[in-house]
Design an enzyme around this catalytic site. Structure first.
Site, PDB file in Angstrom:
ATOM      1  N   ALA A 119      64.372 -48.619 129.996  1.00 45.36           N
ATOM      2  CA  ALA A 119      63.114 -50.104 129.301  1.00 45.36           C
ATOM      3  C   ALA A 119      62.201 -49.228 130.230  1.00 45.36           C
ATOM      4  CB  ALA A 119      63.310 -50.927 130.320  1.00 45.36           C
ATOM      5  N   ASN A 185      67.521 -46.712 137.701  1.00 43.72           N
ATOM      6  CA  ASN A 185      68.247 -46.480 136.991  1.00 43.72           C
ATOM      7  C   ASN A 185      66.198 -46.301 136.367  1.00 43.72           C
ATOM      8  OD1 ASN A 185      70.238 -45.920 135.589  1.00 43.72           O
ATOM      9  ND2 ASN A 185      69.696 -48.657 134.854  1.00 43.72           N
ATOM     10  N   HIS A 215      57.139 -53.801 134.253  1.00 40.68           N
ATOM     11  CA  HIS A 215      57.583 -51.836 134.859  1.00 40.68           C
ATOM     12  C   HIS A 215      56.070 -51.560 134.647  1.00 40.68           C
ATOM     13  CE1 HIS A 215      62.420 -52.764 135.223  1.00 40.68           C
ATOM     14  NE2 HIS A 215      61.592 -52.341 134.350  1.00 40.68           N
TER      15      HIS A 215
HETATM   16  N1  LIG Z   1      68.245 -46.229 131.922  1.00 37.05           N
HETATM   17  C1  LIG Z   1      67.653 -47.115 131.657  1.00 37.05           C
HETATM   18  O1  LIG Z   1      66.653 -47.558 132.107  1.00 37.05           O
HETATM   19  C2  LIG Z   1      68.977 -48.444 132.116  1.00 37.05           C
HETATM   20  C3  LIG Z   1      68.432 -49.614 131.229  1.00 37.05           C
HETATM   21  C4  LIG Z   1      69.925 -50.563 132.055  1.00 37.05           C
HETATM   22  C5  LIG Z   1      70.799 -50.391 131.885  1.00 37.05           C
HETATM   23  N2  LIG Z   1      71.613 -48.986 132.195  1.00 37.05           N
HETATM   24  C6  LIG Z   1      72.791 -48.612 132.799  1.00 37.05           C
HETATM   25  O2  LIG Z   1      73.217 -48.806 131.681  1.00 37.05           O
HETATM   26  C7  LIG Z   1      74.554 -49.196 132.254  1.00 37.05           C
HETATM   27  C8  LIG Z   1      75.265 -49.979 131.308  1.00 37.05           C
HETATM   28  O3  LIG Z   1      75.000 -50.962 130.826  1.00 37.05           O
HETATM   29  P1  LIG Z   1      75.306 -52.471 130.054  1.00 37.05           P
HETATM   30  O4  LIG Z   1      74.444 -53.513 130.472  1.00 37.05           O
HETATM   31  O5  LIG Z   1      75.414 -51.798 128.467  1.00 37.05           O
HETATM   32  O6  LIG Z   1      76.570 -52.550 131.456  1.00 37.05           O
HETATM   33  P2  LIG Z   1      77.305 -54.000 131.595  1.00 37.05           P
HETATM   34  O7  LIG Z   1      78.627 -53.779 132.125  1.00 37.05           O
HETATM   35  O8  LIG Z   1      77.720 -54.611 129.898  1.00 37.05           O
HETATM   36  O9  LIG Z   1      78.675 -52.915 130.625  1.00 37.05           O
HETATM   37  C9  LIG Z   1      78.980 -51.615 131.168  1.00 37.05           C
HETATM   38  C10 LIG Z   1      80.598 -51.115 130.575  1.00 37.05           C
HETATM   39  O10 LIG Z   1      80.932 -49.798 130.745  1.00 37.05           O
HETATM   40  C11 LIG Z   1      82.336 -50.413 131.192  1.00 37.05           C
HETATM   41  N3  LIG Z   1      82.548 -48.822 132.390  1.00 37.05           N
HETATM   42  C12 LIG Z   1      81.942 -49.063 133.254  1.00 37.05           C
HETATM   43  N4  LIG Z   1      82.186 -47.769 134.195  1.00 37.05           N
HETATM   44  C13 LIG Z   1      83.400 -47.194 132.910  1.00 37.05           C
HETATM   45  C14 LIG Z   1      83.760 -45.835 133.522  1.00 37.05           C
HETATM   46  N5  LIG Z   1      83.849 -44.727 134.672  1.00 37.05           N
HETATM   47  N6  LIG Z   1      84.659 -45.972 132.589  1.00 37.05           N
HETATM   48  C15 LIG Z   1      84.690 -46.409 131.229  1.00 37.05           C
HETATM   49  N7  LIG Z   1      84.403 -47.370 131.101  1.00 37.05           N
HETATM   50  C16 LIG Z   1      83.243 -47.673 132.076  1.00 37.05           C
HETATM   51  C17 LIG Z   1      82.266 -51.606 131.613  1.00 37.05           C
HETATM   52  O11 LIG Z   1      83.921 -51.398 131.865  1.00 37.05           O
HETATM   53  C18 LIG Z   1      81.568 -52.172 130.603  1.00 37.05           C
HETATM   54  O12 LIG Z   1      82.387 -52.819 129.451  1.00 37.05           O
HETATM   55  C19 LIG Z   1      74.920 -48.796 133.146  1.00 37.05           C
HETATM   56  O13 LIG Z   1      74.973 -47.920 134.390  1.00 37.05           O
HETATM   57  C20 LIG Z   1      73.384 -49.804 133.393  1.00 37.05           C
HETATM   58  O14 LIG Z   1      72.504 -49.666 134.655  1.00 37.05           O
HETATM   59  C21 LIG Z   1      69.883 -47.578 132.153  1.00 37.05           C
END
Ligand SMILES: NC(=O)c1ccc[n+]([C@@H]2O[C@H](COP(=O)([O-])OP(=O)(O)OC[C@H]3O[C@@H](n4cnc5c(N)ncnc54)[C@H](O)[C@@H]3O)[C@@H](O)[C@H]2O)c1
Length: 263
Positions: A119, A185, A215
């Site tokens: 983001a 993140n 941000h």
């Molecule tokens: N880089 C960025 O700017 C940024 C922005 C938003 C989210 N993220 C990250 O992206 C990731 C996913 O976000 P989201 O909104 O889709 O989350 P979400 O909670 O909607 O989905 C996460 C999914 O991953 C699965 N999961 C978690 N740990 C797991 C593992 N060890 N093995 C297999 N599956 C697993 C969960 O069961 C779920 O299906 C998060 O870690 C979040 O912090 C990063």
């Protein structure tokens, strides 16, 4: 391109819909999730709980959109297999021991570890500016006060009573990522693109006047100076995740499949 997903949540759903709309270029072969969370696949692809089963589908590209624990479990084995890996849970790399392991695996692999801007605005410019030398990088992240519930901000502030923009944390990216894991993140991405975890200044703000996540990155260096800002909308299925996080993954996929790459 055959893609495997690690994760079956909000980001996985958006990336899946994007790939379905571009069947000529992308095919999601399968995803792994957690048995306790994930009962039904977010797309037409099979959902499984075993990484070896996923690898048996012969993906060419792996997208992690799951969690810190998923990065811990799967990043090194994926890179060691020579499979390109995109990691969106970049905050997990604020952990020094994990960063050492994962970056070493990327260095010895023929594959690449790809870290999307998520983001954050201007990560491309920041990482280009770094090549000439940066003197200062800061990230200010403002959210509505209620977004800081369940964080250390609650120890010092009555979030329900905040009436004007209030700084709830000021420090470096390493400490910010550890104290505020939900903001790890953005802290980690800014640090990795710019001048590192220790020197990147982070300010977290509770602001009743904002409804989105705002941000702002400011940087100074040999290149000159820059200020970039985004007012990010939440993703449709997870208010804690910016829609831009998924769009940023889509852009990387699009670039890999395109003859012409911008940025
Ligand atoms: N880089 C960025 O700017 C940024 C922005 C938003 C989210 N993220 C990250 O992206 C990731 C996913 O976000 P989201 O909104 O889709 O989350 P979400 O909670 O909607 O989905 C996460 C999914 O991953 C699965 N999961 C978690 N740990 C797991 C593992 N060890 N093995 C297999 N599956 C697993 C969960 O069961 C779920 O299906 C998060 O870690 C979040 O912090 C990063």
């Amino acid at each position: 391109m055959k893609i495997a997903l690690i994760g079956n949540g909000a980001i996985a759903k958006l990336v899946t819909a994007f790939c379905a709309a571009r069947k000529d270029r992308f095919q999601i072969v399968g995803a792994i999730g957690l048995p306790e969370n994930d009962k039904v696949s977010v797309g037409a692809h099979p959902l499984m709980y075993d990484y070896q089963q996923l690898l048996a589908l012969k993906p060419e590209f792996v997208v992690e959109c799951a969690s810190h624990s998923a990065v811990e479990s799967y990043a090194v084995p994926t890179l060691d297999l020579g499979l390109d890996l995109l990691v969106v849970s970049i905050g997990s790399l604020a952990d020094e021991a994990r960063w050492t392991k994962v970056s070493a695996a990327a260095a010895r692999s023929t594959a690449k570890l790809l870290l999307p801007p998520g983001a954050l605005p201007g990560i491309d410019a920041l990482s280009a500016a770094k090549l000439a030398g940066l003197t200062r990088v800061s990230l200010r992240s403002a959210k509505p006060p209620k977004a800081w519930k369940g964080t250390p901000a609650e120890d010092e502030h009555n979030l329900d009573a905040i009436a004007t923009a209030t700084v709830i944390y000021s420090g470096n990216a390493r400490e910010a990522a550890l104290m505020f894991p939900k903001n790890a993140n953005i802290a980690a991405t800014t640090a990795l693109a710019g001048i590192g975890f220790e020197k990147t200044e982070i300010e977290l703000v509770a602001d009743p006047a904002v409804t989105q996540n705002v941000h702002r990155i400011q940087a100074e260096g040999v290149f000159g100076s820059m200020v970039t800002e985004i007012k990010a909308n939440p993703s449709p299925d997870n208010p804690k995740t910016s829609h831009m996080a998924a769009l940023s993954i889509m852009r990387i996929l699009e670039n890999r499949a395109s003859a012409i790459v911008l940025g």
